[in-house]
Design an enzyme around this catalytic site. Structure first.
Site, mmCIF file in Angstrom:
data_model
loop_
_atom_site.group_PDB
_atom_site.id
_atom_site.type_symbol
_atom_site.label_atom_id
_atom_site.label_comp_id
_atom_site.label_asym_id
_atom_site.label_seq_id
_atom_site.Cartn_x
_atom_site.Cartn_y
_atom_site.Cartn_z
ATOM 1 C CB THR A 58 -20.122 19.412 15.514
ATOM 2 O OG1 THR A 58 -20.713 20.691 14.481
ATOM 3 C CG2 THR A 58 -19.876 18.171 15.108
ATOM 4 C CE1 TYR A 83 -15.484 18.671 12.490
ATOM 5 C CE2 TYR A 83 -17.639 19.019 12.085
ATOM 6 C CZ TYR A 83 -15.862 19.185 13.409
ATOM 7 O OH TYR A 83 -16.801 20.476 13.919
#
Length: 334
Positions: free
Chosen positions: A117, A141
């Site tokens: 990410t 996350y």
């Protein structure tokens, strides 16, 4: 070439599997189906189970000893949920992945591609980043993804496994051939929420309108999921070449994006243009873990992978809407 795709029955993993198949790369799917759909994995050899199930990993490799690489897409990804239950995210995204790495290495697999990410970046003054940008994860996350990248980097230094981390921004769209798409009928990301509002006749909520951007809404780099799949295939095909040029032994990071930042308000306007009907918009406070966002420069992906995003936001909206029409029938078959 044969590749094991963990989380291969999910939105991104299934699109990668289809792109691999189109490119004469044979996918093998491992998924626990907590989020993925069985229909997505049916065209390929597929296994149900956990990425940390050592016996299952041994079974997969024994039945497919010609697996050349792994694309790791099995992760929990909902930012607000990660704030609420951080240990679940660190367990799944880091601890279980370590078990996966250790066993794959023991079984002789030496190439690992992480679907990572770009949300870990600290946005600069112009909200554009490249691979050298400062990393400052703002949620469990994104922190879990950064931690796993550090694990991969350190593991690569031992010579046991070479790895490429593909950091990308916000996927939109679906497989243009409509073989798969976002499997969640109640998605949490912006475009999914727009489709939900459009189909119900309700309003779309922009969460956070006081960010220091040109219109106050968060900035994102929306990239078509098929373009992301193409990049993963390119990373497979050019894996050894990329690693040979990496500055860190056995490990490299490549950003994927359009190179153009789009605010949430701008996405809503594009959605209205694509449908021919302006989207009703309302505003609210940011969600837990939300960040202002950024977009990426794409020179490294172009140089190492010969890859650039080819599909537009309009393409992403069109394909997302087409898939949303098909999804109820797919879920009924499940």
């Amino acid at each position: 070439m044969k590749v094991l795709i963990t989380g291969g029955a999910g939105y991104i993993g299934s699109t990668i599997a289809a792109c691999c198949s189109d490119s004469d790369i044979t996918p093998v799917i491992l998924d626990d189906y907590s989020k993925g759909l069985r229909e997505f994995s049916q065209p390929y050899a597929n296994y149900e189970g956990d990425i940390a199930d050592v016996s299952l990993l041994q079974c997969i490799v024994s039945e497919h000893p010609d697996i050349d690489a792994v694309i790791h897409c099995a992760a929990k990804i909902v930012v607000p949920e990660s704030v609420s239950v951080p240990l679940d995210y660190y367990e799944n995204n880091v601890a279980k992945s370590i078990t996966l790495l250790r066993e794959l290495s023991r079984l002789g697999v030496r190439r690992f591609i992480l679907s990572s990410t770009a949300s870990m970046y600290e946005a600069g003054d112009d909200y554009m980043v490249d691979e050298s940008g400062a990393v400052a994860p703002q949620s469990p996350y994104s922190a879990s993804k950064w931690m796993l990248e550090r694990v991969l980097r350190d593991f690569a230094a031992t010579g046991a496994m070479n790895s490429i981390a593909l950091r990308y921004f916000n996927p939109i769209g679906a497989d243009p051939s409509m073989r798969s798409g976002l499997q969640d009928p109640q998605p949490t990301h912006a475009l999914g929420k727009m489709i939900e509002a459009y189909r119900s006749g309700g309003a779309f909520t922009v969460t956070g309108v006081a960010w220091p951007t040109r219109d106050g809404s968060a900035l994102r780099d929306y990239v078509h999921v098929w373009d992301l799949a193409r990049a993963h295939v390119a990373a497979l095909q050019k894996f050894d070449e990329v690693i040979a040029q990496s500055e860190v032994a056995g490990f490299d990071v490549i950003n994927l994006g359009t190179g153009t930042g789009t605010t949430v308000f701008e996405l809503a306007n594009a959605f209205g243009d694509a449908t021919g009907k302006p989207l009703e918009v309302q505003t609210a406070a940011p969600r837990l873990g939300d960040v202002v966002g950024c977009a990426t420069l794409t020179a490294k992906a172009a140089r190492l992978l010969a890859w650039n995003a080819e599909l537009s936001i309009a393409d992403g909206v069109k394909d997302s809407l087409a898939w949303a029409e098909k999804l109820p029938a797919v879920l009924h078959r499940e």
